[in-house]
Design an enzyme around this catalytic site. Structure first.
Site, PDB file in Angstrom:
ATOM      1  N   GLU A 127     -23.243  -1.168  -2.606  1.00  0.00           N
ATOM      2  CA  GLU A 127     -22.911  -0.195  -2.545  1.00  0.00           C
ATOM      3  C   GLU A 127     -22.490   0.860  -1.182  1.00  0.00           C
ATOM      4  OE1 GLU A 127     -25.518   2.522  -5.812  1.00  0.00           O
ATOM      5  OE2 GLU A 127     -23.602   3.709  -5.998  1.00  0.00           O
ATOM      6  N   GLY A 268     -32.429   5.278   0.280  1.00  0.00           N
ATOM      7  CA  GLY A 268     -33.639   5.709  -0.126  1.00  0.00           C
ATOM      8  C   GLY A 268     -34.235   4.192  -1.158  1.00  0.00           C
ATOM      9  N   ALA A 269     -32.974   3.685  -1.723  1.00  0.00           N
ATOM     10  CA  ALA A 269     -32.993   2.818  -2.597  1.00  0.00           C
ATOM     11  C   ALA A 269     -32.428   2.312  -3.818  1.00  0.00           C
ATOM     12  CB  ALA A 269     -34.823   2.943  -3.636  1.00  0.00           C
ATOM     13  N   ASN A 272     -29.328  -2.511  -7.448  1.00  0.00           N
ATOM     14  CA  ASN A 272     -29.222  -3.930  -7.483  1.00  0.00           C
ATOM     15  C   ASN A 272     -29.740  -4.822  -8.716  1.00  0.00           C
ATOM     16  OD1 ASN A 272     -28.274  -3.497  -5.099  1.00  0.00           O
ATOM     17  ND2 ASN A 272     -30.558  -3.985  -4.598  1.00  0.00           N
ATOM     18  N   GLU A 305     -34.122   4.460 -10.278  1.00  0.00           N
ATOM     19  CA  GLU A 305     -33.422   2.585 -10.126  1.00  0.00           C
ATOM     20  C   GLU A 305     -33.184   2.361 -11.224  1.00  0.00           C
ATOM     21  OE1 GLU A 305     -31.712   3.136  -7.277  1.00  0.00           O
ATOM     22  OE2 GLU A 305     -32.404   4.340  -5.918  1.00  0.00           O
ATOM     23  N   HIS A 308     -32.043   3.448 -13.724  1.00  0.00           N
ATOM     24  CA  HIS A 308     -30.323   2.931 -13.773  1.00  0.00           C
ATOM     25  C   HIS A 308     -29.381   1.392 -14.387  1.00  0.00           C
ATOM     26  CE1 HIS A 308     -27.727   5.674 -11.218  1.00  0.00           C
ATOM     27  NE2 HIS A 308     -29.313   5.247  -9.736  1.00  0.00           N
TER      28      HIS A 308
END
Ligand code: BES
Ligand code: ZN
Length: 875
Positions: A127, A268-269, A272, A305, A308
């Site tokens: 990304e 940061g993170a 995926n 994350e 997401h």
């Protein structure tokens, strides 16, 4: 090959209005990696179906094309067009299979985008536009496909071979030295969610049983030796998984979930699919090496994350202009999660502080843009506080306006209707309209209009005597922003309440302001009234009210809304600091005695009130930072603003000295470390007391800090003591810094903290001390964490040296940014954001920074840095 654009000429921006859907659908992608540090071979096989007339455009960057096959037949060089950035195929049949072979060089990938090495391990970051650095592909979020990934690498160096989804096959290669693995991700996804990891790791394992009873193995992969430090992240993950089921009805979908920590990472993170990749600074923590703030951040980022998976992965963005669809919503979700884990009041105060400290300056400065921008040069530059933090505020307002049940109905419909698609903000809002019957057309303006609205509150008559039927007028206005001179009214939910000397006089009210101005009436009250307006910060606005210090003192004592109780104290502090800063600049002695005394009394009352928890008390005892103060001033000397803040801390420290000392001792460590909110609150308040005492620069406090540094058994207390000592100055600082370094030199995350304390120090040698640190044996300009620790903290948290009157701080900083730009343009562009503040500063510094920006532009920088520099400079 197309040549690079001329230096200094701005490349054409990408525009939302130019969006066109892709010409081809990709039914499946098969990737085959032969992993080698200097030359990785990638074979890609795409099954394509035409959806509209036109060419197939595949993006590519920094990769070498070896061969192209169409339906099994090799293409010749004349059969396709190859430019610097694209591989274009014309006249393709409606159904076809394309096979592309490329190579890339992970070892020399200093941009850390695409496939690169971190500590000898292969990892990826795709990304927003990193996948094109791995293979030629339509690298845009509206092209979704199912991925199968085969990879091969030497067994000894790369025992783990990971990718998205489920491992369906693995084994030894024929040579005996290598092995391979095949991964399948059954969920269609855009290329930016692709991930591959290969290397040696320690693992931490657990499992989670979902609401439908499926058992999901969870694995965290970390550098050898770091496994015990991943406990807290794993625990946070399980709590986040449960929370998303309970709060949004969202269940995990794949058969396993993996998280990998790497040392070299631009952000940061990253979320995926099924294989989140984290900057190790946001994953690893234990009592000795991580602060309470680190624990808190890890909990929220792990959740972010994970969340997401639904808001971003199952439903992704049609194009990058819709970035807030996933980021704003997901930040809102992680904020709500943290509020449930640690207390809603304190969480709200922290979120609003972050918004005001980072997003308000952006919205008021040269880089202001709407939550959904209409154009960009580099999408990497648009992962901003506006898209994240203001984007989250919009979702929060939506919930405030619709109410919790209707909000949930809307989100349920969104997940049901748009699952598996690449969506837009309009589609998101439509779901909430459909589910609730509300008309949200005006709400869309929040996504289109940049700038922070100003909300003014006026009353017809003084509220200092009994009142009846007094009218309160709410009015809004938004100042012009670059490229947007006309503004129209937005929908503002305003929560308010009438407060008397002994507590609230009315129930909390909500007025939704949709026009420029609106008036409401107060009932009869037999006593003086203070209005508590914008409770919980119900809309992201700048509040102008006629409140007097008397009102603020009353609210500090009586407002049932914790946010506004805190806010009243902050407003008083801002006034005191602002007055002091102006006085310092003009050489006058400020007349703040009464106000200061009353403010300190109110702090004392808060400190002793058993109704409030320690976290809240610590926040109330914290005064606004320099960034926030600068926002409320014009033509400001940033050093004066800093000194004014320091003056207030010192005044509080002196006046409350006895109380603070007493509290410092009462709150001393009670044994076993726990990272929970209550224990963290105790440490936060205790260290806040120490810091306030230290502003007085006396020997007693120096003794306390030295003792705390020597005996601390956790990093929160150890670092707080170290920072306090650096503020106290003197010879002991260097000795303490050296000792700390020797103690921790084998732990990179702690050494990053050490560098950031170095970056913030007001070194007697001036900027040259910072420069010297860039030559330190363990300084590494290739590692973003280290650069951010030293250079980032220097630019953002060292006003004395960064804004040094002779401009030496700016000279040094510009050199550092340009040096970084040669390696890693994304990180360089982010650092350069430090100059965003220039219009708020005095003439001399304005000229100095403008000259720096011109130097940057003239030096043929990357597109990333060029965009930030030109926009910051403006016309
Ligand atoms: N999707 C982003 C990661 C990302 C950031 C990719 C910037 C490309 C550019 C991820 O979900 C994210 O938002 N990460 C944040 C931390 C988060 C908790 C706000 C980050 O990396 O700063
Ligand atoms: Zn995110």
């Amino acid at each position: 090959m197309r040549p690079d654009p001329l230096p200094g000429t701005a490349p054409a921006p990408t525009r939302l209005a130019d969006y066109t859907p892709p010409n081809f659908k990709i039914n499946s992608v098969d990737l085959d990696f032969d992993l080698k540090p200097k030359g990785t071979r990638v074979k890609s096989k795409l099954a394509l179906t035409r959806v509209s007339g036109g060419d197939l455009h595949l993006d590519g960057e920094d990769i070498d094309l070896k061969s192209v096959k169409l339906d099994g037949k090799s293409l010749k060089r004349a059969d396709y067009t190859l430019t610097q950035t694209q591989l274009i195929l014309t006249d393709l049949p409606d159904e076809c299979v394309l096979e592309i072979e490329t190579t890339c060089n992970p070892a020399d990938n200093s941009k850390l985008m695409g496939l690169y090495l971190s500590g000898g391990r292969f990892c990826t970051q795709c990304e927003a536009e990193g996948f094109r650095r791995i293979t030629y592909y339509p690298d845009r979020p509206d092209v979704l496909s199912v991925f199968t990934v085969r990879m091969k690498a030497p067994k000894d160096k790369y025992p783990y071979l990971l990718s998205n989804g489920n491992m369906v096959e693995s084994g030894d290669s024929e040579d005996g030295k290598s092995h391979y693995a095949v991964w399948e991700d059954p969920f269609r996804k855009p290329a930016y969610l692709f991930a591959l990891v290969a290397g040696e790791f320690d693992t931490l394992e657990d499992s989670f049983t979902t609401m439908s009873g499926r058992d999901i193995p969870l694995t965290i992969y970390v550098d050898p030796g770091d496994a015990p430090r991943a406990d807290y992240a794993l625990d946070s993950l399980k709590r986040a998984m449960k929370w998303d089921e309970d709060t949004f009805g969202r269940e995990y979908d794949l058969e396993r979930f993996m998280v990998v920590a790497v040392r070299d990472f631009n952000f940061g993170a990253m979320e995926n699919k099924g294989l989140n990749i984290f900057n190790s600074s946001l994953l690893l923590a234990d009592a000795e090496t991580a602060t309470d703030m680190n624990f808190e951040r890890i909990e929220s980022v792990v959740a972010h994350e994970y969340f997401h998976n639904w808001t971003g992965n199952r439903i992704t963005c049609r194009d990058w202009f819709q970035l807030c669809l996933k980021e704003g919503f997901t930040v809102f979700r992680d904020q709500e999660f943290s509020a449930d884990q640690r207390g809603a009041d304190v969480q709200r105060i922290k979120d609003v502080s972050a918004l005001r400290g980072r997003q308000f300056p952006e919205d008021a400065g040269p880089l202001a843009h709407p939550v959904r921008p209409t154009e960009y040069m580099k999408i990497d530059n648009f992962y901003t506080a506006t898209i994240y933090e203001k984007g989250a505020e919009l979702i929060r307002m939506l919930k405030t306006i619709l109410g919790p049940e209707n909000f949930r109905k809307g989100s349920d419909l969104y997940f049901e209707m748009l699952d598996g698609t690449a969506a837009t903000i309009e589609q998101f809002i439509e779901c909430f309209e459909q589910a609730t019957g509300e008309d949200l057309s005006q709400f869309m303006r929040w996504y289109e209009q940049a700038g922070t609205p100003e909300l003014s509150v006026t009353v017809d008559e003084s509220l200092t005597t009994p009142v009846q039927g007094t009218r309160i007028t709410f009015s809004q206005r938004t100042k012009p922003t670059p490229g947007q001179s006309e503004k129209t009214p937005v929908v503002l939910p305003i929560k308010w309440q009438a407060i008397g000397e002994n507590g609230p006089l009315s129930e909390p009210q909500m007025t939704v302001l949709t026009t420029e101005e609106n008036t409401v009436s107060l009932p009869r009250f037999d006593e003086a009234v203070s209005l508590s307006v914008l409770q919980d910060f119900s809309a992201p606005v700048i509040l102008n009210s006629q409140q007097t210090s008397k009102d603020q003192l009353r609210l500090m004592a009586q407002d049932p809304n914790a946010f506004n109780r805190w806010e009243a104290g902050q407003t008083l502090a801002r006034k005191l600091i602002g007055t002091q800063a102006l006085a310092l600049e003009s050489g006058e002695i400020p007349q703040t005695d009464d106000a200061l005394r009353e403010y300190c009394e109110a702090l004392r009352n808060t400190l002793h009130d058993d109704k409030f928890d320690n976290n809240f008390k610590a926040l109330t005892l914290s005064t606004p930072g320099t960034a926030e103060i600068l926002q409320s001033l014009d033509q400001a000397d940033p050093i004066a603003a800093y000194l004014a803040g320091d003056w207030l801390s010192r005044a509080v420290g002196n006046r409350l000295r006895g109380d603070l000392l007493q509290r410092y001792h009462d709150l001393s460590d009670d044994g076993e470390f726990s990272p929970d909110a209550e224990s963290a609150g105790r440490r936060a308040l205790r260290n806040r007391c120490l810091s306030l005492l230290a502003s007085g620069r006396d020997a007693v406090t120096a003794g306390l800090a030295t003792e705390q540094l020597g005996t601390a058994t956790n990093m929160t207390d150890e670092l707080a003591a170290l920072i306090t000592l650096t503020k106290l100055g003197g010879k002991r600082v260097n000795t303490s810094m050296e000792k700390f370094y020797d103690k921790w030199k084998s732990n990179p995350l702690v050494i990053d903290k050490w560098f950031s304390v170095q970056g913030m120090r007001n070194h007697v040698e001036g900027v040259s001390a910072i420069k010297e640190l860039t030559e330190h044996e363990v300084y590494d300009a290739r590692n973003p964490n280290r650069v951010r620790a030293l250079i980032g903290s220097f630019a953002m948290a060292n006003p004395n040296l960064f804004h040094a009157p002779d401009g030496s701080g700016y000279d040094f900083f510009t050199d550092q940014v340009l040096d970084m730009d040669r390696r890693n343009p994304q990180v360089a562009a982010r650092l350069l954001g430090a100059y965003e503040i220039w219009r708020k500063l005095d003439d001399r510094r304005q000229t100095q920074i403008k000259d720096q920006l011109k130097t940057v532009i003239a030096s043929n920088p990357s597109k990333n840095v060029l965009e930030i520099a030109t926009k910051t400079l403006g016309n």
